[in-house]
Design a protein around this motif. Structure first.
Motif, PDB file in Angstrom:
ATOM      1  N   THR A 180      78.039  25.142  39.804  1.00  0.00           N
ATOM      2  CA  THR A 180      77.013  24.124  40.002  1.00  0.00           C
ATOM      3  C   THR A 180      75.776  24.747  40.627  1.00  0.00           C
ATOM      4  O   THR A 180      75.877  25.542  41.564  1.00  0.00           O
ATOM      5  N   GLU A 181      74.604  24.382  40.128  1.00  0.00           N
ATOM      6  CA  GLU A 181      73.356  24.939  40.662  1.00  0.00           C
ATOM      7  C   GLU A 181      73.101  24.431  42.077  1.00  0.00           C
ATOM      8  O   GLU A 181      73.314  23.251  42.379  1.00  0.00           O
ATOM      9  N   VAL A 182      72.665  25.340  42.946  1.00  0.00           N
ATOM     10  CA  VAL A 182      72.258  24.987  44.303  1.00  0.00           C
ATOM     11  C   VAL A 182      70.932  25.677  44.606  1.00  0.00           C
ATOM     12  O   VAL A 182      70.575  26.677  43.976  1.00  0.00           O
ATOM     13  N   SER A 183      70.184  25.116  45.559  1.00  0.00           N
ATOM     14  CA  SER A 183      68.934  25.743  45.958  1.00  0.00           C
ATOM     15  C   SER A 183      69.217  26.886  46.924  1.00  0.00           C
ATOM     16  O   SER A 183      70.274  26.926  47.566  1.00  0.00           O
ATOM     17  N   ASN A 186      69.923  25.694  50.432  1.00  0.00           N
ATOM     18  CA  ASN A 186      71.265  25.162  50.680  1.00  0.00           C
ATOM     19  C   ASN A 186      72.376  26.140  50.306  1.00  0.00           C
ATOM     20  O   ASN A 186      73.554  25.793  50.357  1.00  0.00           O
ATOM     21  N   ALA A 187      71.999  27.349  49.938  1.00  0.00           N
ATOM     22  CA  ALA A 187      73.000  28.340  49.522  1.00  0.00           C
ATOM     23  C   ALA A 187      73.818  28.810  50.710  1.00  0.00           C
ATOM     24  O   ALA A 187      73.373  28.772  51.859  1.00  0.00           O
ATOM     25  N   ASP A 191      78.067  32.155  47.155  1.00  0.00           N
ATOM     26  CA  ASP A 191      77.330  31.683  45.984  1.00  0.00           C
ATOM     27  C   ASP A 191      76.842  32.877  45.174  1.00  0.00           C
ATOM     28  O   ASP A 191      76.557  33.949  45.719  1.00  0.00           O
ATOM     29  N   ASN A 211      71.703  32.586  53.023  1.00  0.00           N
ATOM     30  CA  ASN A 211      70.541  32.277  52.179  1.00  0.00           C
ATOM     31  C   ASN A 211      69.375  33.237  52.409  1.00  0.00           C
ATOM     32  O   ASN A 211      68.273  33.013  51.908  1.00  0.00           O
ATOM     33  N   LYS A 247      74.238  29.725  41.637  1.00  0.00           N
ATOM     34  CA  LYS A 247      75.364  28.874  41.217  1.00  0.00           C
ATOM     35  C   LYS A 247      76.486  28.960  42.254  1.00  0.00           C
ATOM     36  O   LYS A 247      76.768  30.032  42.788  1.00  0.00           O
ATOM     37  N   ARG A 248      77.116  27.814  42.493  1.00  0.00           N
ATOM     38  CA  ARG A 248      78.266  27.745  43.409  1.00  0.00           C
ATOM     39  C   ARG A 248      79.530  27.601  42.594  1.00  0.00           C
ATOM     40  O   ARG A 248      79.700  26.629  41.860  1.00  0.00           O
TER      41      ARG A 248
END
Length: 251
Positions: A180-183, A186-187, A191, A211, A247-248
């Motif tokens: 799932t895409e994450v910013s 918020n990583a 990830d 991050n 991506k997570r």
């Protein structure tokens, strides 16, 4: 009759064509099993059981097993080596972290080596993914590599995740389709960050430690800074890889 095989060496190059001069596109490491697709006088075309990758290995590095043995090994609870070891049998044999230690592999080593292997295997790592990734620090970059002795960017992410019970595809452009895409804001650790070349194609992947930091295989496995622009190398004093997406995969 269908033939199968198992890697009984530390590492075996898998080439695009059946020739020593052909490009290495992948590797087998100790314990990897595979299906034989085609045989020539000096070369065997194989398809790996773990990632489904196809390529050619030298016939002198191919060890045949029956379908029954291969199926039994695939039914076993997988155990992976969590350190790189030097085994001493008739001659020393270095064994890479991430090797699959199954009943067949244990059977080819003496009692002392078996005990050493058993002391360093697990089915799923209890360490953080960052701790596991750091075990590869300093490993030289090698196109098509997936061992401690030489590894490429997607081989590094694949093998690190393998030690945590996750099966990733072999190449970065395939891995980007997972999760799932994450910013970046918020990583979190574990990830996957993907990067593009000037043509806009995914050509690099690394594992976030936070991050602001990433561990990845570029010249060697290393830790660099990351921001919205991409990877910044303090060593080179410039950005080296433009960030595309994060991506997570880990829950």
């Amino acid at each position: 009759m269908q033939e199968f095989g198992i890697c009984q060496l530390s590492v075996i190059p898998v080439r695009r064509e059946g020739a020593h001069s052909a490009e290495q596109i992948h590797q087998l490491i100790l314990g990897d099993t595979y299906q034989v697709l085609e045989k020539e006088e000096e070369w065997v075309k194989i398809k790996g059981d773990f990632e489904g990758y196809e390529g050619w290995v030298a016939i002198g590095q191919h060890y045949a097993i029956t379908a029954v043995v291969r199926d039994e090994l695939l039914r076993e609870q997988p155990s992976f080596l969590n350190e790189t070891l030097l085994l001493h049998n008739d001659s020393p044999m270095p064994v890479s972290i991430g090797s699959t230690i199954n009943s067949h592999i244990l059977g080819i080593f003496g009692e002392k080596n078996q005990e050493q292997l058993k002391a360093h295997v697990h089915s799923i790592s209890e360490e953080s993914i960052g701790q596991t990734a750091r075990k590869y620090l300093g490993t030289p970059y090698l196109w098509g590599g997936k061992s401690y002795f030489g590894i490429d960017c997607s081989g590094f992410s694949q093998q690190t995740y393998k030690l945590h019970g996750y099966s990733l595809p072999r190449d970065a452009y395939q891995q980007v389709e997972i999760g799932t895409e994450v910013s970046l804001e918020n990583a979190k650790e574990g990830d996957l960050a993907f990067f593009v070349n000037p043509k806009g194609r995914i050509d690099h992947v690394g594992i976030l430690l936070s991050n602001t930091e990433i561990i990845h295989a570029s010249h060697r496995v290393r830790i660099d800074k990351i921001d919205e622009k991409g990877i910044y190398s303090e060593e080179l004093k410039r950005y080296t890889h433009p960030l595309h997406i994060i991506k997570r995969v880990l829950k």
